[in-house]
Design an enzyme around this catalytic site. Structure first.
Site, PDB file in Angstrom:
ATOM      1  N   CYS A  13      -3.650  -4.463  -5.827  1.00 28.82           N
ATOM      2  CA  CYS A  13      -2.502  -4.410  -6.131  1.00 28.82           C
ATOM      3  C   CYS A  13      -1.238  -4.407  -5.085  1.00 28.82           C
ATOM      4  O   CYS A  13      -0.162  -4.804  -5.378  1.00 28.82           O
ATOM      5  CB  CYS A  13      -2.572  -3.374  -7.237  1.00 28.82           C
ATOM      6  N   HIS A  22      -1.178   2.811  -8.659  1.00 33.37           N
ATOM      7  CA  HIS A  22      -1.184   1.397  -9.066  1.00 33.37           C
ATOM      8  C   HIS A  22       0.228   0.821  -8.483  1.00 33.37           C
ATOM      9  O   HIS A  22       1.296   1.632  -8.729  1.00 33.37           O
ATOM     10  CB  HIS A  22      -1.527   0.999 -10.236  1.00 33.37           C
TER      11      HIS A  22
END
EC number: 3.4.19.12
Length: 1376
Positions: free
Chosen positions: A197, A503
């Protein structure tokens, strides 16, 4: 008021009561409708979407009233799955197949009840393509349903499929289509490979930067110069083109990461987006050298600042110029509990100078003394693209945890940087100031470093495999106007999570429409300014300072601003403005995407099903996977299967056909006569990812015809039994119906086998060893327990056996033997010269056991001087039987001889190999020694470790055509010729005659708890008599030649044996073939991986063995009660491999260590070539690779020393007299570290009288000559020999622990064998050049890899992020 319709209630004047009555009547009518609906039967419909492989596992459940029209069913299904009504078919499933069922009419008004749906039951339907065309999605183009879920969601999205499951599969359908359809925003997402990510958010930011994207498009890749796979700029070009032109919702980044030189494991590494930004920019600079883009990174992202120190006494200022790619901003000052409120406040703190006073005074070159000074930073030049890193990760020294600071820090949409630049400094730098050497090229203040980020050392430290050098920087123009430093925010990289992990995603403002978008991996959605404000950080409610150590929060981590300058602000290139090479690339990618789309369509319409075929010549079942398009006909599928199974040169095509097959039950479900032109999609019930059935390519001979298989039939494999020959024939397949009676079934079998039906007996095997005689002629097959696939045994001999009870009959005994017989392949010991002497010893050990029973029928061997294997076995077992009868007569009082369980004394058994009349015997002890020493090679090749019982309990029976007792190798001959011959030669009283008897025998498989103390079952009881099972069951041995060859001198036996026989009895049967007593050889089971494990529990049966298992026989004495087989290894402390296997020895309970050493001496001399005296070696505990307690001579096994099976012990050769005299002493292995020479001395053993640290220091000082006060020591880590790189040992070990005894933390030295490193604290570490360090690192890496140790010891050390410019990881250890 306007009059209403009939169903409306219209109030009128002066009719209140009538109005109320009408209301009551209407309510009553509604209640009656509800009541009737509740009473109406309902139809449960379960629909499976078979139109693509992604949704085939989903089920849609509808519970509708039976009066519901069929068209309403279609409407409900269409709403559930999101298809347009009329673009799909629904087909009923009749329990067997959907091939013969016509689709339902989606316009029909017929009720479900009239359409033959069954109320109260499950009605299964298949949703299939209509006229070969796939269903059309309601929202296929816009995907409004998909984006509505994520439209305003900017945080980390839940994983697909994690939403609570409902019976509709709209969410599941989204997960499939979301990859294929572009988001309504017009932007394409990036697929997260695993933990990439951070990469996706940076790539999307670069893509949305017009200046970077346009410059990248202008660069042209040259095929001749570089491999496109490893070219980072080219792969970025391809990715950007796909992001701009692809119709997919998300695209992969694997090609980009492959150009970085990453393998699949890199996708699982968590990294920092700011770290990636710098490493990627460095790599791009290297790739763009000598091109127009060579200075692109510097022009866009690089700024300048001055690092200065000003003397407060004379005003002299020393300074240097540093470059930076981003500005790291502290969230919370060190030691403060209050965070900065805004980015502007943090920037002011960044340039706030500090006073150097007291012990930190600055040495002024002009004053020639230490003076108070002011040290700080000044910005000289801001880049066009300004990157701000918010340092949200910190380390808490109180809790020793890494923490994330979730405090609120606001940032403006427009940032004025004019207040932070020092224009005067830039105009006229002081002429008298001193610039450090190399300041212009010393790098950036990137991340936590303010300088030298582009230095060579830093490149190695950060893992960038390149020699970096920053190009010359353009100096900013003097007289820069302040109002030109207004920056516009366009990218916010957000981190959601804690310090332990999280994330990344990006919120990016498009310069095309000035709208903000959330780029969250594959999801792209429109967001607002309010969503951006949520990323400022902070949380509702109070939170302590340290609570953020494990807290999870979402806040901005990296900000990117662009300078507002109309003369420089670029727009994205339009399609017609693309360079020619980009236009070609766009066309190429479009063609690839169209090709992928066509391939997906083909996959979507391809039926994939298991295919089986029994090879007509080899008679081997072959398996493959048939992939056939749903529109292909059955005839075409047969041709494909025919070629797939390579039958072109074996059998004609017209002799093959496909039939529906159940491989699990070995059942042919149906054939497809007359459907050769039917599409496979219709025959198989649609396209599915998995099918509940298989296909069989059935073959026939040219003169045969195919049999028709109809649904509802059952398949029966019929085995014909010959009682006279005691054989069971190969199966004949017969198909029958469950409603047929046993009498009708007999007639059917009679036609197939030509046996008379009147005298026929049929035995059904319902499961393993469960035999059922079909004795009721009028009973149906269903009532008798027949299923899809069945196995029966039939015989029609007219004998008295028909009159006996089934469990007492000859037929039952023969089938019982058949079910329990397995085939084993036995490898006998090598027939070396040493083996001959062993056989001779075996012959001499036996005594004359009398003549063979004259009534026994002798089996004649083949012509020649040598007896056959069968003859040897027959003769041996006759002697054993005769001896058993003699033993029973001697004991006399043991009851009925037919029920006797007394075992024989094998020391008095005469081998069938003996010369007649030989009566010479030898002492057992001499025999054992002779066997052990006559051929040492046999012992060297023995398995290195013994094992307890192997617990796998497979129960596989032998194939029916394998077994035949008509051969001449039955173990025992018949004692009474009038009796019906049985498989094992005993009368009917000796074999198990009921299931209860078998159940009792099964108890033999349990552990023998009486022998647990010895770790194995002894072959002899305390009186020395054999414990072997004397109930001899079926045993047949034939010579066998192994295909792979076993080498000269080896011999194989193919043994058919009743698996209920015990291991002891099995070994007794093998005695004639091995040539020694069963107590002098061992049985090893060979597994598929060719690993061998000794089988030692003699009272257990062979039920854990299965057909075609391999067994290896090795010579060697079996263990008696209280004995253990011990693996002896030599400890070589100063060798590269400190553990060397020597031999297997036998230690006994009650034996002293000195006695075991006495027994080891001759074995070591003969087998290992070690000539040792008893006082010049010791035994010590071995725990994996680690040496442990030293065993003293007077220690007794099982009293002072616990011993078990698979025990291992170290043998250590001593240089002098044994120093260990008492258990109170402590033996420690020490090793000196010499930092000035960068080397380790050999091990030296110290024997301490106590666990005192002072005594350890004194002993170390004595052997080394280091003064006592300069001794420093540390405990070794890991397994022996605790190897560590000489580059790490000086810093990584815990030197000089503050303890007074060795048995406390952090040492915990309580047993012999601990490793201690020590050094002289006054000795300095050798200074190494880079070349010496790299060379030494290579040597250490090679040394430690050979010993199985890592180069460095670093628990949970984070892996550096690297981009390899050659496209593959550099194997040079120096780069690590």
């Amino acid at each position: 008021m306007v009059p209403g319709e009939e169903n409306q209630l219209v109030p009128k004047e002066d009719v209140f009561w009538r109005c109320r009555q009408n209301i009551f009547d209407e309510m009553k009518k509604k209640f009656l409708q509800i009541e009737n609906a509740a009473e109406e039967p309902r139809v449960l419909c379960i629909i499976q979407d078979t139109t693509n492989s992604k949704t085939v596992s989903e089920r849609i459940t509808l519970n509708l009233p039976a009066s519901t029209p069929v068209r309403k069913l279609f409407e409900d299904v269409a709403n559930k799955v999101g298809y347009i009504n009329g673009t799909f078919d629904l087909t009923r499933e009749n329990g067997v197949t959907t091939a013969d069922m016509a689709p339902l009419d989606h316009t029909s008004d017929k009720s479900l009840l009239d359409a033959n749906f069954e109320p109260g039951k499950k009605n299964f339907l298949h949703l299939t393509d209509k006229d070969g065309e796939p269903p059309q999605m309601l929202l296929e183009d816009s995907n409004n349903v998909d984006d509505s879920v994520h439209d305003r969601f900017i945080g980390p999205l839940p994983r697909e499929g994690s939403v609570a499951s409902t019976n509709d599969y709209v969410s599941q359908n989204y997960s499939y289509s979301s990859i294929l359809n572009k988001s309504e925003t017009g932007y394409v997402g990036l697929v997260n490979q695993a933990m990439t990510c951070y990469l996706n958010s940076l790539l999307q930011t670069l893509f949305m930067t017009p200046e970077f994207r346009n410059a990248l498009y202008k660069w042209e890749f040259e095929d001749s110069e570089e491999d496109p796979v490893t070219s980072i700029p080219y792969q970025l070009q391809r990715l950007f083109v796909l992001l701009q032109t692809s119709k997919k919702r998300a695209i992969e980044t694997t090609d980009v990461t492959r150009s970085f030189g990453w393998d699949s494991s890199e996708a699982w590494q968590q990294h920092d987006v700011q770290e990636l930004c710098r490493v990627m920019f460095d790599a791009l600079e290297q790739k763009w050298k000598q091109t127009e883009q060579a200075d692109l990174i510097n022009e866009l992202y690089q700024g300048k600042l001055k690092d200065y120190v000003r003397c407060l006494e004379c005003g002299y200022e020393g300074w240097r110029i540093d470059t930076y790619l981003d500005i790291p901003l502290v969230i919370r000052p060190y030691g403060s509990s209050q965070a900065f409120a805004s980015v502007e406040e943090a920037l002011h703190a960044f340039i706030q100078p500090e006073i150097l006073d007291g012990p930190n005074q600055y040495f002024c070159e002009r004053c020639k003394k230490k003076c108070d000074a002011r040290k700080g930073l000044r910005f000289l030049h801001f880049p066009y693209l300004l990157t701000l890193q918010l340092k949200r990760f910190d380390f808490d020294y109180t809790t020793m945890h890494r923490i994330k600071l979730n405090d609120r820090m606001s940032f403006p949409e427009e940032l004025d940087m004019s207040t932070f630049i020092d224009i005067e400094d830039e105009k006229s730098p002081q002429t008298e100031s001193c610039t450090d050497s190399g300041a212009e090229n010393e790098g950036s203040c990137h991340s936590d470093q303010m300088s030298n980020d582009f230095s060579t050392d830093d490149a190695v430290d950060e893992g960038i495999c390149l020699e970096s050098s920053s190009g010359s920087e353009k100096i900013s123009k003097p007289g820069l106007e302040k109002n030109s430093l207004m920056y516009e925010l366009f990218s916010v990289m957000v981190h959601s999570g804690s310090a332990a992990g999280g994330h990344y995603y990006a919120c990016i403002k498009s310069f095309s429409d000035d709208q903000w978008y959330s780029f969250n991996d594959q999801h792209v959605s429109r967001i607002t300014q309010e969503d951006i404000k949520k990323t400022h950080g902070g949380s509702s409610g109070s939170r302590g300072y340290y609570s953020s150590a494990f807290a999870s929060s979402t806040n901005a981590y990296m900000l990117i601003y662009r300078l507002k300058d109309p003369t420089r602000n670029a727009k994205f290139l339009e399609v017609d403005e693309y360079p020619e090479h980009i236009k070609n690339l766009v066309q190429k990618e479009r063609e690839l995407e169209e090709q992928e789309k066509r391939q997906r369509e083909i996959e979507r319409n391809t039926c994939k099903i298991k295919l089986f075929c029994l090879h007509p010549v080899k008679q081997v079942m072959m398996e493959n996977k048939l992939e056939v398009h749903k529109d292909k006909t059955l005839k075409e599928a047969v041709e494909m299967a025919y070629k797939m199974m390579d039958l072109e040169d074996v059998i004609p095509l017209d002799c093959c056909r496909l039939v529906k097959y159940d491989e699990f039950h070995d059942y042919l479900e149906r054939s497809y006569e007359g459907e050769e032109d039917t599409p496979m999609g219709l025959l198989l019930g649609g396209v599915k990812s998995t099918y509940m059935f298989d296909l069989l390519l059935e073959t026939r001979k040219p003169d045969q015809i195919f049999q028709s298989y109809k649904p509802g039939e059952v398949m029966v494999k019929v085995h014909v039994v010959d009682l006279k020959a005691e054989t069971v024939a190969a199966p004949v397949t017969v198909r029958a119906y469950l409603n047929q009676t046993v009498t009708e079934f007999k007639q059917l079998i009679s036609k197939a086998t030509h046996l008379p039906a009147d005298s026929m007996r049929i035995v059904l095997e319902r499961c393993y060893n469960d035999l059922r005689l079909l004795s009721m002629p009028s009973k149906t097959l269903k009532a008798e327990g027949f299923f899809r696939s069945n196995k029966v045994f039939v015989e029609s001999s007219e004998t008295v056996d028909h009159q006996a009870a089934f469990t007492d009959s000859h037929l039952w005994k023969l089938l019982d033997r058949h079910a329990n017989t397995i085939r084993l392949f036995v490898l006998l010991p090598e027939q070396s010269p040493g083996s001959y002497s062993k056989r001779t010893a075996y012959q001499k050990a036996g005594g004359d056991s009398g003549n063979v029973d004259d009534d026994c029928e002798r089996v004649k061997g083949p012509a020649g001087n040598l007896k056959s294997v069968d003859a040897i076995l027959e003769e041996s077992t006759e002697k054993l039987k005769s001896l058993s009868l003699q033993q029973q007569q001697q004991d006399g009082d043991n009851g009925d001889s037919s029920k006797s369980t007394e075992t024989s004394d094998f020391e008095n058994i005469e081998s069938p190999l003996n010369e007649r009349g030989s009566s010479t015997s030898v002492d057992n002890r001499e025999l054992e020694q002779h066997i052990q020493t006559s051929d040492p090679e046999n012992f060297q090749s023995e398995e290195r470790s013994d094992s307890d019982v192997n617990n796998d309990r497979s129960t596989s029976s032998v194939d029916s055509d394998i077994l035949s007792s008509s051969h001449s190798s039955d173990t025992l001959c018949n004692a009474d010729s009038a009796q019906i011959p049985l498989a094992n030669g005993l009368d009917s009283h000796s074999i198990t005659s009921s299931r209860r008897t078998k159940a009792n025998e099964g108890k033999k498989e349990t552990w023998d708890t009486a022998e647990e103390d010895s770790g194995t079952d002894s072959e002899y009881d305390e009186s020395g008599k054999s414990r072997g099972d004397m109930q001899y069951m079926y045993f047949k041995a034939d010579p066998y030649t192994a295909d792979e060859g076993s080498g000269e001198g080896h011999k194989w036996l193919m043994v058919h044996v009743d698996k209920r026989i015990t291991l002891a009895a099995f070994k007794q049967h093998l005695e004639p073939f091995v040539g020694v007593l069963s107590s002098h050889f061992k049985v090893f089971r060979v597994y598929t991986s060719n690993q061998e494990f000794e089988t030692v529990r003699l009272n257990e049966t062979l039920s854990s063995f299965s057909d075609d298992n391999k067994i290896t026989i090795r010579l060697g004495r079996a263990l008696k009660k209280g004995e253990y087989r011990v693996k002896v290894c030599q400890l070589l402390v100063n060798e590269q491999e400190p553990c060397k296997f020597l031999l297997d020895a036998v230690f006994a309970k009650g034996m002293t260590v000195r006695q075991s050493k006495e027994e080891l001496i001759p074995q070591l001399r003969e087998q290992c070539g070690l000539d040792l005296s008893i006082d010049r070696f010791r035994l010590r505990k071995k725990t994996w690779k680690n040496p442990g307690t030293v065993f003293l001579d007077y220690h007794i096994y099982e009293e002072d020393i616990n011993i078990s099976s698979n025990w291992e012990v170290f043998l250590e050769v001593l240089d002098g007299v044994e120093k260990m005299k008492s258990m109170s002493q402590l033996a420690i292995l020490t090793r000196r570290w010499r930092p000035a020479e960068m080397k380790l001395d050999p091990f030296q053993e110290l024997v301490l009288e106590s666990n005192s640290v002072d005594e350890l220091r004194e002993k170390l000082s004595e052997i080394s000559g280091i003064p006592l006060e300069d001794i420093e020591f540390a405990k070794g880590r890991g397994t022996f020999p605790c190897d560590i790189s000489v580059l790490d040992i000086h810093q990584d070990l815990d030197w000089n622990p503050k303890v007074s005894t060795l048995n406390v933390w952090p040492l915990y030295i309580c047993d012999d064998g601990a490793v201690i490193f020590y050094r002289d604290r006054t000795e300095e570490v050798m200074e190494l050049t880079d070349e010496q360090r790299n060379e030494l690192m290579k040597k250490e890496s090679s040394r430690l890899q050979k010993t199985g140790h890592r180069v460095t010891y670093s628990p949970r050390k984070e892996k550096a992020l690297k981009i390899y410019l050659d496209g593959a990881p550099n194997k040079d250890v120096a780069q690590d």
